[in-house]
Design a protein around this motif. Structure first.
Motif, PDB file in Angstrom:
ATOM      1  N   ASN A   1       0.854  -1.189   0.000  1.00  0.00           N
ATOM      2  CA  ASN A   1       0.000   0.000   0.000  1.00  0.00           C
ATOM      3  C   ASN A   1       0.895   1.246   0.000  1.00  0.00           C
ATOM      4  O   ASN A   1       1.044   1.936   1.009  1.00  0.00           O
ATOM      5  CB  ASN A   1      -0.908  -0.016   1.224  1.00  0.00           C
ATOM      6  N   PHE A   2       1.508   1.522  -1.150  1.00  0.00           N
ATOM      7  CA  PHE A   2       2.501   2.596  -1.246  1.00  0.00           C
ATOM      8  C   PHE A   2       1.902   3.806  -1.973  1.00  0.00           C
ATOM      9  O   PHE A   2       0.900   3.705  -2.679  1.00  0.00           O
ATOM     10  CB  PHE A   2       3.752   2.104  -1.976  1.00  0.00           C
ATOM     11  N   ARG A   3       2.581   4.943  -1.804  1.00  0.00           N
ATOM     12  CA  ARG A   3       2.171   6.190  -2.462  1.00  0.00           C
ATOM     13  C   ARG A   3       3.023   6.383  -3.710  1.00  0.00           C
ATOM     14  O   ARG A   3       4.253   6.347  -3.647  1.00  0.00           O
ATOM     15  CB  ARG A   3       2.346   7.386  -1.521  1.00  0.00           C
ATOM     16  N   ALA A   4       2.394   6.570  -4.857  1.00  0.00           N
ATOM     17  CA  ALA A   4       3.105   6.782  -6.114  1.00  0.00           C
ATOM     18  C   ALA A   4       2.467   7.935  -6.866  1.00  0.00           C
ATOM     19  O   ALA A   4       1.340   8.352  -6.576  1.00  0.00           O
ATOM     20  CB  ALA A   4       3.085   5.519  -6.964  1.00  0.00           C
ATOM     21  N   VAL A   5       3.200   8.482  -7.831  1.00  0.00           N
ATOM     22  CA  VAL A   5       2.678   9.554  -8.689  1.00  0.00           C
ATOM     23  C   VAL A   5       2.876   9.145 -10.138  1.00  0.00           C
ATOM     24  O   VAL A   5       3.703   8.286 -10.459  1.00  0.00           O
ATOM     25  CB  VAL A   5       3.397  10.895  -8.418  1.00  0.00           C
ATOM     26  N   GLY A   6       2.112   9.748 -11.001  1.00  0.00           N
ATOM     27  CA  GLY A   6       2.259   9.483 -12.417  1.00  0.00           C
ATOM     28  C   GLY A   6       3.553  10.064 -12.957  1.00  0.00           C
ATOM     29  O   GLY A   6       4.069  11.071 -12.462  1.00  0.00           O
ATOM     30  N   LEU A   7       4.086   9.407 -13.976  1.00  0.00           N
ATOM     31  CA  LEU A   7       5.309   9.900 -14.592  1.00  0.00           C
ATOM     32  C   LEU A   7       5.053  11.294 -15.161  1.00  0.00           C
ATOM     33  O   LEU A   7       4.058  11.534 -15.823  1.00  0.00           O
ATOM     34  CB  LEU A   7       5.735   8.941 -15.713  1.00  0.00           C
ATOM     35  N   GLY A   8       5.946  12.230 -14.876  1.00  0.00           N
ATOM     36  CA  GLY A   8       5.759  13.597 -15.346  1.00  0.00           C
ATOM     37  C   GLY A   8       4.891  14.426 -14.441  1.00  0.00           C
ATOM     38  O   GLY A   8       4.334  15.443 -14.871  1.00  0.00           O
ATOM     39  N   ALA A   9       4.729  14.006 -13.184  1.00  0.00           N
ATOM     40  CA  ALA A   9       3.932  14.794 -12.236  1.00  0.00           C
ATOM     41  C   ALA A   9       4.500  16.199 -12.123  1.00  0.00           C
ATOM     42  O   ALA A   9       5.705  16.414 -12.233  1.00  0.00           O
ATOM     43  CB  ALA A   9       3.933  14.126 -10.869  1.00  0.00           C
ATOM     44  N   THR A  10       3.623  17.161 -11.905  1.00  0.00           N
ATOM     45  CA  THR A  10       4.074  18.546 -11.814  1.00  0.00           C
ATOM     46  C   THR A  10       4.839  18.777 -10.520  1.00  0.00           C
ATOM     47  O   THR A  10       4.678  18.059  -9.534  1.00  0.00           O
ATOM     48  CB  THR A  10       2.887  19.512 -11.879  1.00  0.00           C
ATOM     49  N   ARG A  11       5.647  19.818 -10.544  1.00  0.00           N
ATOM     50  CA  ARG A  11       6.392  20.183  -9.346  1.00  0.00           C
ATOM     51  C   ARG A  11       5.436  20.489  -8.200  1.00  0.00           C
ATOM     52  O   ARG A  11       5.695  20.133  -7.045  1.00  0.00           O
ATOM     53  CB  ARG A  11       7.293  21.381  -9.639  1.00  0.00           C
ATOM     54  N   GLU A  12       4.315  21.128  -8.506  1.00  0.00           N
ATOM     55  CA  GLU A  12       3.338  21.452  -7.470  1.00  0.00           C
ATOM     56  C   GLU A  12       2.810  20.188  -6.807  1.00  0.00           C
ATOM     57  O   GLU A  12       2.714  20.105  -5.574  1.00  0.00           O
ATOM     58  CB  GLU A  12       2.182  22.252  -8.076  1.00  0.00           C
ATOM     59  N   GLN A  13       2.474  19.166  -7.607  1.00  0.00           N
ATOM     60  CA  GLN A  13       1.984  17.904  -7.046  1.00  0.00           C
ATOM     61  C   GLN A  13       3.036  17.256  -6.158  1.00  0.00           C
ATOM     62  O   GLN A  13       2.740  16.756  -5.064  1.00  0.00           O
ATOM     63  CB  GLN A  13       1.608  16.950  -8.180  1.00  0.00           C
TER      64      GLN A  13
ATOM     65  N   TYR B   1      11.382  10.332  -7.592  1.00  0.00           N
ATOM     66  CA  TYR B   1      11.432  11.755  -7.251  1.00  0.00           C
ATOM     67  C   TYR B   1      11.819  11.911  -5.783  1.00  0.00           C
ATOM     68  O   TYR B   1      11.325  11.188  -4.931  1.00  0.00           O
ATOM     69  CB  TYR B   1      10.076  12.410  -7.479  1.00  0.00           C
ATOM     70  N   THR B   2      12.690  12.876  -5.505  1.00  0.00           N
ATOM     71  CA  THR B   2      13.123  13.126  -4.135  1.00  0.00           C
ATOM     72  C   THR B   2      12.958  14.607  -3.806  1.00  0.00           C
ATOM     73  O   THR B   2      12.708  15.437  -4.688  1.00  0.00           O
ATOM     74  CB  THR B   2      14.600  12.747  -3.935  1.00  0.00           C
ATOM     75  N   ARG B   3      13.116  14.926  -2.534  1.00  0.00           N
ATOM     76  CA  ARG B   3      13.010  16.318  -2.109  1.00  0.00           C
ATOM     77  C   ARG B   3      14.134  17.180  -2.667  1.00  0.00           C
ATOM     78  O   ARG B   3      14.034  18.406  -2.676  1.00  0.00           O
ATOM     79  CB  ARG B   3      13.023  16.400  -0.577  1.00  0.00           C
ATOM     80  N   GLN B   4      15.190  16.555  -3.120  1.00  0.00           N
ATOM     81  CA  GLN B   4      16.320  17.268  -3.698  1.00  0.00           C
ATOM     82  C   GLN B   4      16.190  17.420  -5.213  1.00  0.00           C
ATOM     83  O   GLN B   4      17.163  17.637  -5.928  1.00  0.00           O
ATOM     84  CB  GLN B   4      17.636  16.556  -3.381  1.00  0.00           C
ATOM     85  N   MET B   5      14.958  17.298  -5.726  1.00  0.00           N
ATOM     86  CA  MET B   5      14.776  17.436  -7.176  1.00  0.00           C
ATOM     87  C   MET B   5      15.262  18.809  -7.619  1.00  0.00           C
ATOM     88  O   MET B   5      15.060  19.818  -6.947  1.00  0.00           O
ATOM     89  CB  MET B   5      13.307  17.246  -7.558  1.00  0.00           C
ATOM     90  N   THR B   6      15.919  18.817  -8.757  1.00  0.00           N
ATOM     91  CA  THR B   6      16.509  20.049  -9.259  1.00  0.00           C
ATOM     92  C   THR B   6      15.456  20.917  -9.938  1.00  0.00           C
ATOM     93  O   THR B   6      14.383  20.433 -10.324  1.00  0.00           O
ATOM     94  CB  THR B   6      17.629  19.739 -10.268  1.00  0.00           C
ATOM     95  N   ALA B   7      15.770  22.188 -10.056  1.00  0.00           N
ATOM     96  CA  ALA B   7      14.887  23.081 -10.809  1.00  0.00           C
ATOM     97  C   ALA B   7      14.875  22.656 -12.269  1.00  0.00           C
ATOM     98  O   ALA B   7      15.809  22.006 -12.756  1.00  0.00           O
ATOM     99  CB  ALA B   7      15.377  24.518 -10.677  1.00  0.00           C
ATOM    100  N   SER B   8      13.803  23.008 -12.958  1.00  0.00           N
ATOM    101  CA  SER B   8      13.701  22.624 -14.364  1.00  0.00           C
ATOM    102  C   SER B   8      14.828  23.272 -15.158  1.00  0.00           C
ATOM    103  O   SER B   8      15.226  24.413 -14.888  1.00  0.00           O
ATOM    104  CB  SER B   8      12.356  23.071 -14.935  1.00  0.00           C
ATOM    105  N   PRO B   9      15.391  22.566 -16.116  1.00  0.00           N
ATOM    106  CA  PRO B   9      16.509  23.119 -16.884  1.00  0.00           C
ATOM    107  C   PRO B   9      16.069  24.310 -17.718  1.00  0.00           C
ATOM    108  O   PRO B   9      14.905  24.442 -18.088  1.00  0.00           O
ATOM    109  CB  PRO B   9      16.936  21.949 -17.776  1.00  0.00           C
TER     110      PRO B   9
END
Length: 454
Positions: free
Chosen positions: A70-82, A107-115
């Motif tokens: 029972n894990f939490r996942a997001v769709g590929l390409g989720a927005t930064r806001e999500q 995805y981690t909390r250390q995700m970089t800003a968009s290029p």
């Protein structure tokens, strides 16, 4: 598969001990369990393993024995806001799954800003509506005689789009006249003998990169609304949007004058460039040493009332403003009385300015008639029998006053009409084949912005 994915992934047939090694190999303290085709079926954390071992579990058993399904996942390409909202709930890592449930990203909390991605610049410049003073803004008059022009801008625009290129080539597209120009480089454009106005503007700016330039307008050529100056101003503003040290509004107007009047050779005055660059209602003063734009703080009720009382009428006749200005210059040099007429026009301009700021719109409308009577004396080419007939019919139907916009000989008439006469004036214009156009005042001048190239 990315290095992070490879480090944090275990297979369903691997042991709990293998999962512990995987967990300890990274800082996130988590492992993702996948089956065939990389489908994610569970996650394992240090806490999951500890709870399992405290219950007497065996580390040699498959990892599926202690994983969390029972894990939490997001769709590929989720927005930064999500992602930010999910991380804010306490998660440190989130699996990104495609439509088939395959693990494709972590995805981690250390995700970089968009290029940084390439951008294009856009700009739009409004056209002007001159009430009085036109002709006095010609240099050969105001170098010796201080001049003033009263004008505003309306919600019709020249639109420019600038797309930088990776190569040095230059491509220019004018939608209004269905014209294209292509140059292998800027140097080829600079040496071309038959440049258009758009290419001439580029030759003044001299950008250090190749580009595609697109221009379109909301108005027809030869309308008398200062359209060529609006187009020139919009193009300069589009290039300015990509500069590190941006030109100020006065500099934009001066560059527009240089490109249009001096380099391309369209005869005319200075008011159009300043009006499109600054926007709104302005009293623009011209002197030998300086030009100054004085914004008019018109009361809102007066602005609405003026807008409601003005009727813009298309005569259907186009004009060449450059040719008309050249004729006026020649006639002024030949007749001393031209100077006296322009002085009278400047005096009337200042009187109209006072009426406008004091909301004396009835008197303002009467002054439009005076302005037209003066303008007709500037040159024999300003009006003709057809235009005189249009004006007479509008006045006969109830128009208080009016004038032909621009240098004359065609384009748009502007009439001041009180509400009880508006329908009669509009009907009279339609009966003689002239169309009327609704408009709104524009308080802003040239505007530019940038957006990503998708």
């Amino acid at each position: 598969m990315s290095r992070l994915l490879d480090m944090l992934t275990v297979r369903v047939d691997e042991t709990i001990l293998d999962a512990v090694k995987c967990i300890e190999s990274g800082d996130l303290q988590i492992a993702f369990v996948v089956e065939a085709q990389e489908r994610l079926v569970g996650v394992v954390t240090n806490g999951d393993v500890r709870r399992y071992l405290l219950q007497g579990g065996d580390t040699k058993l498959p990892v599926t024995a202690c994983m969390n399904r029972n894990f939490r996942a997001v769709g590929l390409g989720a927005t930064r806001e999500q992602l930010l909202k999910t991380f804010d709930l306490g998660y440190n890592a989130l699996p990104g799954l495609d439509a088939n449930g395959r693990l494709c990203e972590i995805y981690t909390r250390q995700m970089t800003a968009s290029p940084e991605v390439p951008v294009l610049a856009r700009a739009r410049a409004p056209v002007r509506m001159s009430f009085c003073g036109g002709g006095a803004d010609l240099t050969y008059f105001f170098v010796d005689h201080p001049a003033a022009v009263l004008s505003c801008t309306v919600g019709l625009y020249a639109h420019a789009t600038l797309v930088p290129r990776d190569d040095a080539s230059v491509h220019i597209y004018s939608e209004d006249i269905a014209h294209e120009e292509h140059y292998p480089s800027l140097s080829q454009l600079l040496t071309s003998e038959h440049k258009s106005l758009l290419a001439t503007i580029v030759s003044v700016i001299r950008p250090a990169y190749g580009f595609d330039l697109y221009l379109r307008s909301d108005f027809s050529v030869g309308s008398g609304l200062g359209g060529s100056s609006a187009a020139t101003t919009a193009i300069i503003a589009a290039f300015n949007e990509l500069r590190q040290d941006r030109w100020n509004t006065y500099e934009i107007a001066e560059l527009a004058f240089q490109a249009e009047r001096l380099c391309f050779g369209i005869a005319g005055g200075w008011q159009d460039q300043y009006a499109s660059a600054f926007g709104g209602f302005n009293l623009i003063e011209f002197e030998n040493q300086r030009n100054l734009v004085h914004p008019i703080r018109l009361e809102e009720a007066a602005r609405f009332e003026l807008e409601a009382c003005l009727v813009l009428c298309d005569t259907g006749a186009l004009h060449d403003s450059g040719q008309l200005h050249e004729m006026q210059r020649q006639e002024m040099e030949a007749e001393l009385s031209q100077t006296d007429l322009l002085r009278e026009s400047v005096t009337l301009c200042r009187r109209m300015h006072r009426h406008l700021i004091r909301c004396e719109l009835f008197d303002f409308g009467l002054c439009l008639h005076e302005a037209w009577m003066l303008k007709k004396q500037f040159s024999s080419a300003v009006s003709d029998d057809k235009l005189d007939d249009i004006y007479a019919k509008a006045r006969g139907a109830g128009a208080l006053g009016g004038k032909l916009l621009g240098a004359g000989a065609g384009g748009f008439f502007l009439f001041y009409v009180q509400p009880q006469h508006r329908q009669a004036v509009v009907r009279a214009m339609h009966e003689i084949g002239c169309s009327t156009t609704n408009f709104r005042f524009e308080s802003s001048g040239v505007t530019s912005w940038r957006t990503k190239i998708q």
